[in-house]
Design a protein around this motif. Structure first.
Motif, PDB file in Angstrom:
ATOM      1  N   UNK A 179      53.698  40.960  67.707  1.00 47.85           N
ATOM      2  CA  UNK A 179      53.272  41.764  66.760  1.00 47.85           C
ATOM      3  C   UNK A 179      51.801  42.225  66.732  1.00 47.85           C
ATOM      4  N   UNK A 180      51.325  43.587  66.487  1.00 42.82           N
ATOM      5  CA  UNK A 180      49.984  43.751  66.682  1.00 42.82           C
ATOM      6  C   UNK A 180      49.505  44.428  65.394  1.00 42.82           C
ATOM      7  N   UNK A 181      48.469  44.267  64.801  1.00 41.35           N
ATOM      8  CA  UNK A 181      47.939  44.735  63.404  1.00 41.35           C
ATOM      9  C   UNK A 181      46.476  44.808  63.425  1.00 41.35           C
ATOM     10  N   UNK A 182      45.947  45.860  62.521  1.00 39.02           N
ATOM     11  CA  UNK A 182      44.573  45.419  62.247  1.00 39.02           C
ATOM     12  C   UNK A 182      44.407  44.634  60.998  1.00 39.02           C
ATOM     13  N   UNK A 183      43.305  44.102  60.851  1.00 36.67           N
ATOM     14  CA  UNK A 183      43.093  43.166  59.434  1.00 36.67           C
ATOM     15  C   UNK A 183      41.667  43.266  58.971  1.00 36.67           C
ATOM     16  N   UNK A 184      41.408  42.638  57.796  1.00 39.44           N
ATOM     17  CA  UNK A 184      40.354  42.683  57.176  1.00 39.44           C
ATOM     18  C   UNK A 184      40.112  41.036  56.968  1.00 39.44           C
ATOM     19  N   UNK A 185      39.021  40.692  56.989  1.00 41.83           N
ATOM     20  CA  UNK A 185      38.807  39.094  56.883  1.00 41.83           C
ATOM     21  C   UNK A 185      37.641  38.651  55.973  1.00 41.83           C
ATOM     22  N   UNK A 186      37.795  37.602  55.103  1.00 43.85           N
ATOM     23  CA  UNK A 186      36.660  37.179  54.339  1.00 43.85           C
ATOM     24  C   UNK A 186      36.554  35.600  54.543  1.00 43.85           C
ATOM     25  N   UNK A 187      35.258  35.450  54.629  1.00 45.33           N
ATOM     26  CA  UNK A 187      35.303  33.901  54.540  1.00 45.33           C
ATOM     27  C   UNK A 187      33.930  33.368  54.194  1.00 45.33           C
ATOM     28  N   UNK A 188      33.654  32.007  53.772  1.00 41.72           N
ATOM     29  CA  UNK A 188      32.458  31.558  53.023  1.00 41.72           C
ATOM     30  C   UNK A 188      32.479  30.082  53.145  1.00 41.72           C
ATOM     31  N   UNK A 189      31.278  29.351  53.018  1.00 36.94           N
ATOM     32  CA  UNK A 189      31.294  28.003  52.790  1.00 36.94           C
ATOM     33  C   UNK A 189      30.176  27.751  52.471  1.00 36.94           C
ATOM     34  N   UNK A 190      30.145  26.472  51.986  1.00 36.96           N
ATOM     35  CA  UNK A 190      28.679  25.580  51.426  1.00 36.96           C
ATOM     36  C   UNK A 190      28.646  24.273  52.180  1.00 36.96           C
ATOM     37  N   UNK A 191      27.492  23.695  52.311  1.00 35.63           N
ATOM     38  CA  UNK A 191      27.093  22.686  53.118  1.00 35.63           C
ATOM     39  C   UNK A 191      26.157  21.764  52.262  1.00 35.63           C
TER      40      UNK A 191
END
Length: 429
Positions: A179-191
């Motif tokens: 299956x194919x599709x468009x997407x939105x992504x959100x990521x984050x992090x702390x060190x």
């Protein structure tokens, strides 16, 4: 010849005038004088060095880094330029980069007063490093040719050796096919790094990422990661041990939980060469499918090297081996042995541009016969990725990436390929 001579004279007059302005403390005027000529004179050591100083003194630290990188690409032993780029890194919050450059300059034959200044800067960096918190947030969108990593085949035929249904052909349900599709992504992090003394530090990290698909929302993903541990370091060696935890959700339901331990020994031969040995143990648990529970162990080595030449290339590679042991009885085909390699390279093109590329290959041999296919599964997965980045402003980067996966398997329903393209912007702090 007259035209060429006139241009050279003008160039000398330009750098002489800029040098005079800098000596008078008029850095902004020197910067405004040099900047319009950057496109035609970039690559000239004297011009780029003066532009770097003027940009630093004016607060344009990103521009200073670009100009001084060009100087060091041509003259890696230009210690004054290296000290200036360290000053720019420090202003941008890149303490490790500043430390590296300052320590390189300190090891050279330079005047005592210059060494004293470098020692003061290094002391300031060490003081700031007692407790260090760094993080990022990344927003993006993209397109995935195979959101469920499934086969493109619409039907499969069962081998004749399978009792009862051998030779039968089955049509795969839509959700079991590519299956194919468009997407939105959100990521984050702390060190987080907190130094206890000269040798010991506490380290920790937390990260999360989410992917939301436009149409195939049943494949929406949420991943949460956390780790905590301690690091011991002395001279060129560092040892890190810690615990890791991860939660992976698919379509708002917990699919897998992971808890484990990790250990790494890292040795720096010099400021440009580094090697490490690492080990990892993970307990994989599937709340809704406990038959898939497994214990995973991996052991590997890695090596990286930076080169003091044009574009400042960095090459890195790793090799690893491991096992994923099934916990349930009677399902040896769910466990496997694995081994793989990964190679990559980074280039800094100047003017804020960078390039990253990597390639990896992993082989997996499963421990028992697949019930529906009368043979043990063998997979060979190859991954290629490439990306380009552009520094929009301090700590804000635009990223464009393309990744391709080809998983070849002797079991038809596990064979697939996948292409993912993303465009994102990352904010670091």
């Amino acid at each position: 010849m007259l035209a060429a001579g006139s241009g050279t004279a003008l160039g000398d007059a330009l750098t002489d005038q800029a040098k005079g302005l800098l000596e008078q403390g008029r850095a902004k005027e020197a910067y405004q004088l040099l900047l319009p000529r950057e496109s035609e004179r970039a690559g000239e050591v004297e011009f780029d060095y003066l532009l770097g100083i003027a940009a630093n003194d004016t607060g344009e630290h990103e521009r200073a880094v670009f100009a001084l990188e060009r100087v060091l690409a041509l003259q890696p032993r230009h210690h004054l330029a290296r000290a200036e780029i360290a000053r720019a890194y420090l202003a941008l919050g890149e303490r490790e980069g500043a430390r590296r450059e300052l320590e390189t300059v300190r090891s050279q034959s330079i005047p005592d007063e210059a060494k004293a200044s470098i020692e003061r800067l290094l002391a300031a960096i060490r003081a700031a490093d007692t407790t260090r918190i760094e993080g990022f947030v990344e927003l993006g969108f993209g397109y995935d040719s195979n959101v469920n990593s499934a086969t493109a085949a619409s039907q499969i035929t069962i081998p004749a050796a399978v009792p009862g249904i051998g030779g039968a052909t089955f049509v795969l349900a839509p959700g079991s096919r590519e299956r194919h599709d468009a997407f939105a992504a959100l990521s984050g992090g702390l060190n987080l790094t907190h130094k206890l003394n000269e040798n010991w530090a506490l380290v920790g990290a937390a990260a999360g990422s989410a992917r939301l698909h436009r149409d195939e929302d049943r494949f929406d993903q949420l991943t949460l990661d956390g780790s905590a541990g301690a690091r011991w370091s002395r001279e060129r060696d560092a040892v890190t041990v810690g615990a890791q935890i991860q939660s992976f959700e698919l379509d708002d339901a917990r699919l897998r939980e992971t808890k484990g331990l990790v250990a790494q020994w890292q040795h720096s031969y010099d400021e440009r060469r580094q090697a490490s040995v690492f080990g990892q143990y993970s307990a994989l648990r599937y709340p809704a499918q406990s038959i898939r529970d497994a214990d995973r162990s991996v052991l590997g080595v890695a090596y990286g090297r930076a080169f003091a030449v044009r574009y400042a290339p960095v090459l890195f590679g790793s090799a690893y081996t491991g096992t994923e042991r099934e916990r349930a009885s009677g399902v040896p085909h769910l466990g496997h042995e694995l081994r793989g390699v990964r190679l990559g390279a980074e280039l800094r093109l100047g003017q804020g541009w960078g390039v990253l590329a990597s390639a990896s290959h992993e082989e997996r041999r499963y421990g028992g016969t697949e019930p529906l296919f009368a043979e043990a599964r063998k997979d060979r997965q190859s991954d290629l990725s490439a990306g380009i980045s552009y520094l929009l402003r301090a700590r804000t980067t635009l990223l464009a990436q393309l990744a391709y996966t080809d998983n070849r398997s002797n079991i038809p329903i596990h064979a697939f390929d996948r292409t993912v393209g993303t465009l994102s912007v990352r904010f670091a702090f």
